[in-house]
Design a protein around this motif. Structure first.
Motif, PDB file in Angstrom:
ATOM      1  N   THR A  17      -2.307  29.422  53.539  1.00 11.62           N
ATOM      2  CA  THR A  17      -3.295  29.792  52.815  1.00 11.62           C
ATOM      3  C   THR A  17      -3.216  29.224  51.424  1.00 11.62           C
ATOM      4  N   MET A  18      -2.022  29.729  50.869  1.00  9.97           N
ATOM      5  CA  MET A  18      -1.789  29.240  49.367  1.00  9.97           C
ATOM      6  C   MET A  18      -1.743  27.688  49.256  1.00  9.97           C
ATOM      7  N   TRP A  24      -7.150  22.217  47.659  1.00  8.97           N
ATOM      8  CA  TRP A  24      -8.383  22.381  47.255  1.00  8.97           C
ATOM      9  C   TRP A  24      -8.556  22.498  45.644  1.00  8.97           C
ATOM     10  N   ILE A  25      -7.891  23.170  45.082  1.00  5.80           N
ATOM     11  CA  ILE A  25      -8.116  23.101  43.406  1.00  5.80           C
ATOM     12  C   ILE A  25      -7.308  21.686  42.914  1.00  5.80           C
ATOM     13  N   LEU A  30      -9.030  16.261  40.593  1.00  4.43           N
ATOM     14  CA  LEU A  30      -9.213  14.932  40.636  1.00  4.43           C
ATOM     15  C   LEU A  30     -10.510  14.424  40.779  1.00  4.43           C
ATOM     16  N   LEU A  31     -11.579  15.319  41.525  1.00  2.00           N
ATOM     17  CA  LEU A  31     -12.852  14.910  41.409  1.00  2.00           C
ATOM     18  C   LEU A  31     -13.703  14.849  40.055  1.00  2.00           C
ATOM     19  N   PHE A  61     -14.976  13.696  49.806  1.00  2.00           N
ATOM     20  CA  PHE A  61     -13.604  13.415  50.233  1.00  2.00           C
ATOM     21  C   PHE A  61     -13.593  12.304  50.386  1.00  2.00           C
ATOM     22  N   LEU A  62     -14.504  11.402  50.962  1.00  2.00           N
ATOM     23  CA  LEU A  62     -14.308   9.993  51.274  1.00  2.00           C
ATOM     24  C   LEU A  62     -14.462   9.158  50.035  1.00  2.00           C
ATOM     25  N   GLY A  63     -15.348   9.690  49.020  1.00  2.00           N
ATOM     26  CA  GLY A  63     -15.709   9.021  47.785  1.00  2.00           C
ATOM     27  C   GLY A  63     -14.600   9.017  46.811  1.00  2.00           C
TER      28      GLY A  63
END
Length: 158
Positions: A17-18, A24-25, A30-31, A61-63
Motif C-alpha cells: 500500500t505504501m 501514485w504521488i 511527474l504529470l 498514464f500513456l500520455g
C-alpha cells in the motif's frame, strides 16, 4: 475489533500500500512537471502544446509515458535554461540594488565592461584609458594628445 484488524492487514500488505501510494504521488509530480514543461517550451507552437496537453490530460498514464520517451531528454535542458535565467535575473537585481538602485550602472560594472571590451579587442588601449577616466570622473583624461578643450569641458584661453 482492533485486534482482528491487525491480523487482516499483514505487514506485507502495508508495504504494498505504501509503495503504490508513493508511486501514485511520484506520478502526479511527474504529470505536473510535464505540464509545466509543455508551457515552458518556446520551440513548440500553440497547436503542439495543445496536442501534448490534451494527450497528457485525456490519457494520463500513456500520455506521460510517451512524453517522457519522446521529449524527456530535452526536459532537463529546458529546466537548466530556466534555472540559469532565474539566477541571472536574481544576480542582476542584487547588483542593481547594491549599486543604489538608481537604474544606472556602477563604476565597477562600467570598468568591468570596458575591460572586457579591451580584452576582446573591440577598443584600443588609448580608448580604454579615456573611457576609464570618464567613468572615474577625472577632468582631463591622461595620455591623450588629441583631447581638445571641448572634450574636457574647459574653456579655451585666448
Amino acid at each position: 475489533m482492533g485486534t482482528y484488524l491487525a491480523y487482516d492487514y499483514p505487514l506485507l500488505g502495508a508495504f504494498w500500500t505504501m509503495l503504490w501510494l508513493f508511486l501514485w504521488i511520484l506520478w502526479f509530480i511527474l504529470l505536473f512537471r510535464i505540464i509545466v514543461d509543455i508551457f515552458r517550451d518556446d520551440d513548440m507552437g500553440g497547436w503542439g502544446k495543445a496536442g501534448w496537453l490534451a494527450f497528457v490530460i485525456l490519457l494520463p498514464f500513456l500520455g506521460v509515458l510517451v512524453y517522457v520517451i519522446a521529449r524527456g531528454k530535452s526536459m532537463g535542458g529546458r529546466e537548466i535554461k530556466h534555472a540559469r535565467a532565474q539566477q541571472k535575473a536574481f544576480d542582476d537585481y542584487v547588483r542593481e540594488t547594491a549599486s543604489g538602485g538608481g537604474g544606472g550602472r556602477s563604476h565597477a560594472d562600467e570598468l568591468a565592461r570596458l575591460s572586457e571590451l579591451r580584452t576582446r579587442g573591440d577598443i584600443t588601449e588609448e580608448e580604454f584609458r579615456r573611457a576609464k577616466a570618464l567613468v572615474l570622473g577625472d577632468d582631463a583624461p591622461s595620455g591623450s594628445a588629441s583631447t581638445t578643450a571641448a572634450d574636457t569641458g574647459a574653456t579655451p584661453r585666448g
